[in-house]
Design a protein around this motif. Structure first.
Motif, PDB file in Angstrom:
ATOM      1  N   SER A   1       0.827  -1.200   0.000  1.00  0.00           N
ATOM      2  CA  SER A   1       0.000   0.000   0.000  1.00  0.00           C
ATOM      3  C   SER A   1       0.866   1.257   0.000  1.00  0.00           C
ATOM      4  O   SER A   1       0.596   2.222  -0.735  1.00  0.00           O
ATOM      5  CB  SER A   1      -0.922   0.001   1.224  1.00  0.00           C
ATOM      6  OG  SER A   1      -1.680   1.189   1.271  1.00  0.00           O
ATOM      7  N   PHE A   2       1.933   1.233   0.814  1.00  0.00           N
ATOM      8  CA  PHE A   2       2.832   2.381   0.890  1.00  0.00           C
ATOM      9  C   PHE A   2       3.572   2.577  -0.433  1.00  0.00           C
ATOM     10  O   PHE A   2       3.650   3.694  -0.960  1.00  0.00           O
ATOM     11  CB  PHE A   2       3.839   2.194   2.019  1.00  0.00           C
ATOM     12  CG  PHE A   2       4.942   3.205   2.019  1.00  0.00           C
ATOM     13  CD1 PHE A   2       4.730   4.498   2.477  1.00  0.00           C
ATOM     14  CD2 PHE A   2       6.209   2.887   1.533  1.00  0.00           C
ATOM     15  CE1 PHE A   2       5.745   5.451   2.463  1.00  0.00           C
ATOM     16  CE2 PHE A   2       7.232   3.820   1.515  1.00  0.00           C
ATOM     17  CZ  PHE A   2       6.996   5.105   1.993  1.00  0.00           C
ATOM     18  N   LEU A   3       4.130   1.480  -0.987  1.00  0.00           N
ATOM     19  CA  LEU A   3       4.901   1.575  -2.223  1.00  0.00           C
ATOM     20  C   LEU A   3       4.044   2.059  -3.387  1.00  0.00           C
ATOM     21  O   LEU A   3       4.504   2.826  -4.230  1.00  0.00           O
ATOM     22  CB  LEU A   3       5.524   0.216  -2.553  1.00  0.00           C
ATOM     23  CG  LEU A   3       6.621  -0.263  -1.590  1.00  0.00           C
ATOM     24  CD1 LEU A   3       7.029  -1.683  -1.927  1.00  0.00           C
ATOM     25  CD2 LEU A   3       7.820   0.669  -1.634  1.00  0.00           C
ATOM     26  N   GLU A   4       2.816   1.613  -3.439  1.00  0.00           N
ATOM     27  CA  GLU A   4       1.916   2.059  -4.502  1.00  0.00           C
ATOM     28  C   GLU A   4       1.572   3.535  -4.349  1.00  0.00           C
ATOM     29  O   GLU A   4       1.413   4.250  -5.347  1.00  0.00           O
ATOM     30  CB  GLU A   4       0.643   1.212  -4.482  1.00  0.00           C
ATOM     31  CG  GLU A   4       0.859  -0.220  -4.947  1.00  0.00           C
ATOM     32  CD  GLU A   4      -0.402  -1.067  -4.845  1.00  0.00           C
ATOM     33  OE1 GLU A   4      -1.355  -0.623  -4.162  1.00  0.00           O
ATOM     34  OE2 GLU A   4      -0.439  -2.165  -5.433  1.00  0.00           O
ATOM     35  N   ALA A   5       1.516   4.002  -3.102  1.00  0.00           N
ATOM     36  CA  ALA A   5       1.167   5.397  -2.849  1.00  0.00           C
ATOM     37  C   ALA A   5       2.275   6.357  -3.270  1.00  0.00           C
ATOM     38  O   ALA A   5       2.000   7.488  -3.690  1.00  0.00           O
ATOM     39  CB  ALA A   5       0.846   5.594  -1.366  1.00  0.00           C
ATOM     40  N   VAL A   6       3.558   5.915  -3.175  1.00  0.00           N
ATOM     41  CA  VAL A   6       4.679   6.812  -3.479  1.00  0.00           C
ATOM     42  C   VAL A   6       5.273   6.561  -4.863  1.00  0.00           C
ATOM     43  O   VAL A   6       6.153   7.316  -5.296  1.00  0.00           O
ATOM     44  CB  VAL A   6       5.787   6.694  -2.415  1.00  0.00           C
ATOM     45  CG1 VAL A   6       5.249   7.050  -1.039  1.00  0.00           C
ATOM     46  CG2 VAL A   6       6.405   5.295  -2.418  1.00  0.00           C
ATOM     47  N   ALA A   7       4.833   5.531  -5.562  1.00  0.00           N
ATOM     48  CA  ALA A   7       5.394   5.207  -6.873  1.00  0.00           C
ATOM     49  C   ALA A   7       5.312   6.392  -7.820  1.00  0.00           C
ATOM     50  O   ALA A   7       4.237   6.958  -8.034  1.00  0.00           O
ATOM     51  CB  ALA A   7       4.671   4.005  -7.470  1.00  0.00           C
TER      52      ALA A   7
END
Length: 310
Positions: free
Chosen positions: A136-142
């Motif tokens: 969830s975090f990685l998708e948010a900052v991609a």
């Protein structure tokens, strides 16, 4: 000294300049970069991050009059494959263009340097099993810039170390701040002449081992009087400046282990086990000459014996 560092993946640096101004950090700063507006949009997030670390260290709330100026951030290109590149076949600029970029920011408050790292999120690596929270975090900052690291240190700031670099060294050619190099993970100044990497100047303490096991510590404030086995000819670049080509040869000859690159340690003795073609040629020449002398001596000996018989 107490230290908290939460940097996720990288530790420091890279950027180009022409002639340095009075503030030697200026050519590297965000305020001179095309990405100025994108990074400055993170000032609110940056302030929250510094406030968090300040609270952790002091137990107090960040003073309301604390000024955060991300325009003073230093641009960083992280190039872990720099020492494996052949720049006779490609331009240095091509390698840098493909390298990840991060921005390093320092804020001095009451004698302590509070640090921020700003990076752009990468696409999610599907080959790794992420937890739901991680994904969830990685998708948010991609594809977005975000504050990826925060911390503090009580020792001399990195910017202060950069300001101590000799002007003659900085004005030799194009200059970059680099990190992620094999054997040199921490901030290092790269000197480029005629589009070719020529010299490296570590900005933090670096252990360099010589043939006798003696050590040479490299950094603007931690110079040793011992001889540095991998510097240029005396006076060519100044004290403690490393020959890029020799560092490259050592890095490529050093066996890969879990420890390689974890701290700044360069074992120059590895060159003794990997003779260069030039050294091999000299060795062969010596053998040939020596063999020739033996043959001449044997012929001369026989000639003398025949002379005596006659």
């Amino acid at each position: 000294m107490k230290k908290i560092i939460f940097f996720l993946a990288f530790i420091f640096f890279f950027t180009v300049k022409s002639v340095f101004a009075a503030d030697k950090t200026a050519p590297f700063q965000l305020e001179n970069d095309a990405q100025y507006n994108e990074i400055m949009a993170l000032e609110s997030e940056a302030r929250e991050a510094i406030a968090f670390v300040y609270q952790e260290k002091t137990g107090n709330t960040l003073p309301i009059d604390t000024k955060i100026d991300l325009g003073k951030s230093l641009k960083i290109y992280v190039s872990d494959n720099l020492l494996s590149q052949n720049f006779d076949q490609q331009e240095l600029s091509e390698v840098l263009a493909a390298a990840p970029i991060l921005w390093y920011y320092e804020q001095e408050i009451s004698g302590t340097n509070y640090l921020l790292e700003i990076t752009k999120g990468s696409p999610v690596d599907e080959s790794i099993e992420w937890t739901e929270e991680e994904r969830s975090f990685l998708e948010a900052v991609a594809g977005k810039w975000y504050v990826s690291g925060k911390g503090y240190q009580d020792e001399t700031s990195f910017k202060e170390k950069l300001r101590q670099v000799d002007d003659n060294l900085l004005n030799l050619g194009s200059n970059y701040l680099v990190t992620g190099l094999r054997l040199l993970q921490s901030p290092t100044l790269l000197i480029v002449e005629n589009d070719q990497p020529k010299a490296l100047y570590p900005l933090t303490e670096t252990l360099i081992l010589g043939e006798s096991g003696d050590s040479f510590y490299s950094g603007p404030t931690t110079r040793s009087s011992k001889a540095n086995p991998i510097i240029f000819e005396e006076g060519q670049y100044g004290t403690g400046v490393l020959d890029y080509q020799l560092v490259k040869e050592i890095a490529q000859a050093t066996p890969v282990t879990d420890e390689v690159g974890s701290i700044n340690t360069i074992d120059a003795t590895v060159l003794l086990n990997t003779k260069s073609p030039a050294k091999k040629s000299i060795g062969i020449l010596v053998i040939v000459v020596f063999a020739g002398l033996i043959i001449i001596w044997q012929i001369g000996k026989k000639f003398l014996q025949k002379s005596r018989v006659l």
